[in-house]
Design an enzyme around this catalytic site. Structure first.
Site, mmCIF file in Angstrom:
data_model
loop_
_atom_site.group_PDB
_atom_site.id
_atom_site.type_symbol
_atom_site.label_atom_id
_atom_site.label_comp_id
_atom_site.label_asym_id
_atom_site.label_seq_id
_atom_site.Cartn_x
_atom_site.Cartn_y
_atom_site.Cartn_z
ATOM 1 N N HIS A 21 -9.007 19.730 0.808
ATOM 2 C CA HIS A 21 -9.369 21.284 0.893
ATOM 3 C C HIS A 21 -10.530 21.494 1.283
ATOM 4 O O HIS A 21 -11.051 22.670 1.804
ATOM 5 C CB HIS A 21 -8.604 21.630 0.123
ATOM 6 N N ASP A 33 -11.237 28.569 2.783
ATOM 7 C CA ASP A 33 -10.043 29.446 2.512
ATOM 8 C C ASP A 33 -9.829 30.653 2.698
ATOM 9 O O ASP A 33 -9.848 31.377 3.284
ATOM 10 C CB ASP A 33 -10.539 28.679 0.619
ATOM 11 N N TYR A 35 -5.237 37.873 -4.079
ATOM 12 C CA TYR A 35 -3.718 37.190 -3.786
ATOM 13 C C TYR A 35 -2.719 38.060 -4.325
ATOM 14 O O TYR A 35 -1.346 38.408 -4.044
ATOM 15 C CB TYR A 35 -3.249 35.913 -4.875
#
Length: 277
Positions: free
Chosen positions: A255, A98, A200
């Site tokens: 994921h 990730d 982010y």
């Protein structure tokens, strides 16, 4: 090692396996921590490898600086270099999942002398990701990233009613229940979720941190059950590696590759590490 420092920040780290084994740095993503590798690390230790798994910037309570610029890719990559320095390692094998995969790609492009091999779990090369946003369904898959740019609201939504929404999103994406409980509890700590979301919120600053071609042996592991990262960027990633490259596709795996497919991942990483011995 239990901790390392960079400037005034203190990072927690798990150091395991044979002290003289080939060193492997394990980098987690959102909203994980170093426990994401609890299933994977012992298997690597059994193969004779030493692992160093830090709680990255924003996840270690002693490393939560304010402001999104503190979470730029250049900064979080420099944290890993500080880990290597404190461990007395000139270089190491790097495995990232990730956001940890994004850090791994940056290390491989910017500091190839310090990366023996690179393994990215789930995450495509940043340039391949950027291209896929305008040529595939990746933009739709990544809409949550736009929400995360908003101040305050994401924290309120995700943590309302003891983290009910965050828990539901993680469960529906295929993360095992024990990991869901662990990560939600950690994100409910003071300032933890805001610091994690800062990764982010630093994305709009990415133009300063362009990641070029990687020149170290690279393994890319992607899973067909990944709802966040699609095949388009995965297929384009090989164009950004000027070194031996292998793509391994895990069918039906979500994921969360380190938590769900630890055995297969350990096999792949071990072979990859030994291929350069």
């Amino acid at each position: 090692m239990r901790q390392f420092r960079r400037g005034g920040l203190v990072f927690d780290v798990r150091d395991g396996g044979p002290p003289d084994g080939e060193p492997v740095v394990l980098l987690h993503g959102f909203p994980q921590d170093s426990s994401a590798f609890d299933r994977l690390a012992p298997l690597l230790h059994g193969a004779g490898l030493r692992t160093l798994a830090p709680d990255q910037r924003g996840y270690s309570p002693g490393a939560r600086p304010p402001g999104r610029s503190a979470y730029r890719l250049r900064e979080v990559t420099a944290d890993v270099l500080a880990l290597l320095d404190e461990a007395g390692l000139e270089s190491a094998h790097v495995v990232g999942h990730d956001w940890g995969g994004a850090v791994a790609w940056a290390l491989g492009a910017w500091h190839p002398g310090r990366v023996r091999t690179l393994t990215s779990l789930s995450t495509p090369h940043p340039a391949a990701m950027a291209r896929s946003l305008v040529t595939s369904d990746q933009a739709l898959r990544s809409t949550y990233m736009a929400l995360f740019q908003l101040p305050v609201l994401p924290e309120r939504l995700l943590l309302a009613r003891d983290g009910e929404l965050l828990r539901g999103v993680l469960e529906s994406s295929g993360l095992p229940a024990d990991a869901v409980a662990r990560y939600v509890a950690r994100m409910r700590g003071p300032g933890a979720l805001s610091a994690a979301l800062a990764w982010y919120r630093a994305v709009p600053l990415a133009a300063r941190d362009t990641v070029g071609r990687v020149t170290v042996p690279t393994l890319h592991v992607w899973s067909t059950g990944d709802v966040a990262l699609g095949r388009a960027a995965t297929e384009r990633t090989r164009d950004h590696v000027a070194a031996p490259y292998r793509l391994e596709v895990l069918e039906g795996v979500p994921h969360w590759i380190p938590e769900v497919a630890a055995e297969r991942t350990a096999e792949l990483v071990t072979v990859h590490v030994r291929s350069t011995a």
